[in-house]
Design an enzyme around this catalytic site. Structure first.
Site, short mmCIF file in Angstrom:
data_model
loop_
_atom_site.label_atom_id
_atom_site.label_comp_id
_atom_site.label_asym_id
_atom_site.label_seq_id
_atom_site.Cartn_x
_atom_site.Cartn_y
_atom_site.Cartn_z
N LYS A 96 0.89 -1.31 0.02
CA LYS A 96 -0.13 0.16 0.08
C LYS A 96 0.87 1.37 0.04
O LYS A 96 1.38 1.64 1.08
CB LYS A 96 -0.87 0.08 1.30
CG LYS A 96 -1.84 0.99 1.16
CD LYS A 96 -2.24 1.48 2.66
CE LYS A 96 -1.61 2.87 3.02
NZ LYS A 96 -1.56 4.02 2.21
N GLU A 142 10.37 1.54 9.86
CA GLU A 142 11.34 2.27 9.67
C GLU A 142 10.46 3.83 9.75
O GLU A 142 9.88 4.03 9.07
CB GLU A 142 11.78 2.10 8.08
CG GLU A 142 12.63 0.95 7.70
CD GLU A 142 13.71 0.96 8.39
OE1 GLU A 142 14.50 2.00 8.41
OE2 GLU A 142 14.26 -0.22 8.55
N CYS A 185 13.91 11.48 5.68
CA CYS A 185 13.73 10.89 7.26
C CYS A 185 15.42 11.01 8.06
O CYS A 185 15.35 11.32 9.15
CB CYS A 185 13.60 9.36 7.00
SG CYS A 185 14.85 8.48 6.12
N GLU A 235 10.24 15.96 14.91
CA GLU A 235 10.52 15.83 13.52
C GLU A 235 9.61 16.88 12.72
O GLU A 235 8.44 16.66 12.54
CB GLU A 235 10.26 14.60 12.87
CG GLU A 235 10.65 14.20 11.34
CD GLU A 235 10.49 12.91 10.87
OE1 GLU A 235 9.22 12.45 11.02
OE2 GLU A 235 11.42 12.22 10.32
N1 NAD Z 1 13.35 5.42 8.29
C1 NAD Z 1 13.16 5.60 7.22
O1 NAD Z 1 13.91 4.93 6.20
C2 NAD Z 1 11.94 6.60 6.59
C3 NAD Z 1 11.92 6.58 5.19
C4 NAD Z 1 11.21 7.60 4.55
C5 NAD Z 1 10.16 8.19 5.48
N2 NAD Z 1 10.32 7.88 6.84
C6 NAD Z 1 9.26 8.60 7.63
O2 NAD Z 1 8.04 8.82 7.24
C7 NAD Z 1 7.50 9.87 7.59
C8 NAD Z 1 6.73 10.74 6.33
O3 NAD Z 1 5.58 9.89 5.81
P1 NAD Z 1 4.20 9.92 5.91
O4 NAD Z 1 3.95 11.38 6.26
O5 NAD Z 1 3.71 9.24 4.68
O6 NAD Z 1 4.11 8.84 7.16
P2 NAD Z 1 2.59 8.27 7.74
O7 NAD Z 1 3.07 7.50 8.96
O8 NAD Z 1 1.66 9.38 7.87
O9 NAD Z 1 2.28 7.40 6.68
C9 NAD Z 1 2.96 6.27 6.12
C10 NAD Z 1 1.99 5.30 5.57
O10 NAD Z 1 1.50 4.66 6.51
C11 NAD Z 1 0.02 4.74 6.30
N3 NAD Z 1 -0.91 4.78 7.23
C12 NAD Z 1 -1.08 5.87 8.06
N4 NAD Z 1 -1.94 5.54 9.12
C13 NAD Z 1 -1.96 4.04 9.22
C14 NAD Z 1 -2.42 2.95 10.13
N5 NAD Z 1 -3.42 3.57 11.13
N6 NAD Z 1 -2.11 1.73 9.86
C15 NAD Z 1 -1.37 1.50 8.81
N7 NAD Z 1 -0.81 2.27 7.82
C16 NAD Z 1 -1.04 3.69 8.12
C17 NAD Z 1 -0.03 6.11 5.21
O11 NAD Z 1 -1.25 5.72 4.50
C18 NAD Z 1 1.18 5.82 4.50
O12 NAD Z 1 1.13 4.82 3.47
C19 NAD Z 1 8.36 10.71 8.39
O13 NAD Z 1 8.38 10.58 9.81
C20 NAD Z 1 9.67 9.98 7.92
O14 NAD Z 1 10.81 10.14 8.72
C21 NAD Z 1 11.20 7.01 7.49
C1 BTL Z 2 15.90 6.21 3.18
N1 BTL Z 2 16.04 7.63 2.42
C2 BTL Z 2 17.16 8.39 2.89
C3 BTL Z 2 16.18 7.14 1.20
C4 BTL Z 2 14.72 8.41 2.44
C5 BTL Z 2 14.34 8.83 3.88
O1 BTL Z 2 13.33 9.66 3.84
#
Ligand code: NAD
Ligand code: BTL
Length: 506
Positions: free
Chosen positions: A183, A258, A297, A400
């Site tokens: 998803k 992650e 991230c 964040e």
């Molecule tokens: N650690 C890493 O490698 C990494 C990489 C990229 C992004 N991120 C993190 O992602 C975040 C930004 O992304 P975002 O705003 O899309 O995050 P988000 O948590 O809002 O959403 C991520 C995904 O989770 C889904 N989701 C939301 N609520 C859910 C639930 N209750 N159950 C299951 N799925 C659910 C969303 O639809 C989306 O597909 C930031 O915190 C960023 O740091 C981390």
């Molecule tokens: C994991 N990285 C660095 C590619 C994307 C993070 O948001």
């Protein structure tokens, strides 16, 4: 929204080898963050679509050929996918730019990294031995430890690196012989849909790769709790990640998370002792904080700098931040795109406002830019912002922001620098800038973060594990551990000369 009427809704749910609309018939417009206009309409799936996709993945795992396909053939398929990604690089890079707002060049780099991930996991399984023979202490016992696919994998991905984050799950999951349902973020699904099309083109059997486009509260929640799912791999924010872990717990599923980061970029004065060193450290601090408008991230959102060089460093940083060319990611010469959504920009504005109330000093940005031919008025743009005189009690330092906001804190000693850099509930990544090799290794050893860059910021390698300490997550992607996430380990003990044990007299 006149333009949206001209857009055809696409059947973007793929289950058991067929593309279809949502069972409910619902659709969603996908907006270009540069002008807030829709450029695609996709199916808006819900729990019913998710159940169908999981059933298809389950059948393909239990009855299909993929989990039993030899490693060499699985590796060959992954390499075909990498070749198809390279073939479609321009088109996918452009699509990623329109979906997530990043520049097309960033989109292209993402596609290269996606292809690299497929190649890396292909090479890893092609070179592996099929098991590890264990010395059981007797020539009559043959004991071997083997790795098997874990089963049906749920994958939930965020909007900032839609295809890259998907590939870090899909490539190892397929390499290990699993089936999956993914998803993507509901606001950036386009390149993940395109990847599923490429997997089909590469010859992946029906039912192995499934996608449900739709929101987190329905599709994501169902993927996390469904009894027929064996593993949930989630990339996203802390709040959603916690919900995923809670939903998966009653089924005792394996969960990989992650999550976010609040990443320190520690600059010692000796790194700035020469003009070249100073220029490099400033340039990389800018890149660490503002690439993809800080929606990364691992963004180096906390500059932690030795007090003696702070004024000069911050002045130069702010001067260069003001010159960053903001605009639609598809326009020539644009260096930074918009934020992904109005909601994301509102969050950034809230943090900047709160920081200024708490005493931060604005050195650059802090507002929406004026519209221009490259920057439509309705786009979600925000200027790269440098906030000086910050301290660790401020929300903007602790939480964040996920936007183009860099906070500045200072230190006088190495111990103080380490204490500041570790003072976060997260632990994803951090940078250390110094000309002293001993100090670099000492500090890197003391930092509680999953990736440490010394005199650099942001690179990652498919061969090296990626993931976080603390609330930045559980588990690792990439590297051998990134493959191990998608496997069960089995010990097979064979007695070659069985005899009664006579434990019981009768
Ligand atoms: N650690 C890493 O490698 C990494 C990489 C990229 C992004 N991120 C993190 O992602 C975040 C930004 O992304 P975002 O705003 O899309 O995050 P988000 O948590 O809002 O959403 C991520 C995904 O989770 C889904 N989701 C939301 N609520 C859910 C639930 N209750 N159950 C299951 N799925 C659910 C969303 O639809 C989306 O597909 C930031 O915190 C960023 O740091 C981390
Ligand atoms: C994991 N990285 C660095 C590619 C994307 C993070 O948001």
């Amino acid at each position: 929204m006149a333009e949206s009427n001209e857009l055809q809704a696409r059947s973007t749910i793929h289950a058991g080898g067929e593309w279809r609309a949502a069972v409910s018939g619902a659709t969603r417009e996908i907006l270009d963050p540069a002008d807030a206009l829709p450029f695609a309409v996709v199916a808006e799936g819900d729990e019913k679509d998710t159940d169908l996709a999981i059933a298809a993945a389950r059948r393909a795992f239990d009855e299909g050929e993929w989990p039993r396909t030899p490693a060499g053939e699985r590796a060959a398929l992954l390499r075909r996918v990498a070749d198809l990604l390279v073939r479609d690089r321009e088109q996918l890079g452009l699509l990623e730019s329109r979906d997530a707002g990043k520049t097309v060049e960033e989109g292209r780099v993402d596609i290269d990294c996606v292809a690299d991930a497929f190649r890396y996991f292909a090479d890893l399984i092609a070179a592996e031995s099929p098991g590890r023979v264990v010395d059981a202490g007797s020539p009559d016992i043959h004991s071997v430890v083997v790795h098997e696919p874990i089963g049906v994998c749920s994958m939930i991905t965020p909007w900032n690196y839609p295809l890259l984050q998907a590939s870090w799950k899909i490539a190892p999951a397929l390499a290990a012989g699993n089936t999956f349902v993914i998803k993507p973020s509901e606001i950036t699904p386009m390149t993940t849909i395109a990847l599923i099309e490429l997997l089909v083109e590469a010859g992946l059997p029906a039912g192995v790769a499934n996608i449900v486009t739709g929101p987190g509260h329905s599709v994501g929640a169902r993927l996390s709790e469904h009894p027929d799912v064996d593993l949930v791999s989630f990339t996203g924010g802390l709040i959603s990640g916690t919900k995923v872990a809670q939903a998966a717990a009653p089924g005792v599923k394996k969960v990989a998370l992650e999550l976010g980061g609040k990443n320190p970029n520690v600059v010692f004065a000796d790194a700035c002792a020469t003009e070249e060193g100073f220029d490099t450290a400033v340039d990389q601090a800018l890149n660490a904080a503002f690439i993809h408008s800080g929606q990364v991230c691992s963004a180096g959102a906390r500059l932690i700098i030795e007090e003696s060089v702070r004024d000069r460093f911050v002045a130069e940083l702010a001067r260069r931040a003001e010159k960053i060319r903001l605009g639609r990611g598809t326009e020539d010469g644009v260096e930074c795109g918009p934020l992904v959504s109005e909601q994301q920009r509102a969050k950034v504005e809230m943090y900047v406002e709160s920081a200024l109330k708490e005493g931060a000093v604005l050195r650059s940005g802090g507002k929406r830019p004026e519209p221009s031919p490259q920057r439509p008025e309705n786009g979600y743009f925000y200027e790269p912002t440098v906030l000086d005189h910050c301290h660790r009690e401020m929300r903007v330092v602790r939480e964040e922001v996920f936007g183009p906001v860099l906070t500045v804190e200072t230190f006088r000693t190495e111990d103080e620098a380490v204490a500041l850099a570790n003072d976060t509930e997260y632990g994803l990544a951090g940078g250390v800038w110094t000309a002293d090799a001993g100090r670099a290794r000492r500090v890197a050893g003391r930092l509680r973060h999953g990736t440490i860059w010394i005199n650099d910021f942001h690179p990652y390698l498919p061969q090296a594990e990626w993931g976080g300490f603390g609330k930045s997550g559980v588990g690792r992607e990439l590297g051998p551990a990134g493959l191990a996430e998608y496997r069960e380990t089995k010990h097979v003990y064979q007695n070659l000369a069985p005899k009664p044990v006579r434990w019981f007299a009768g």
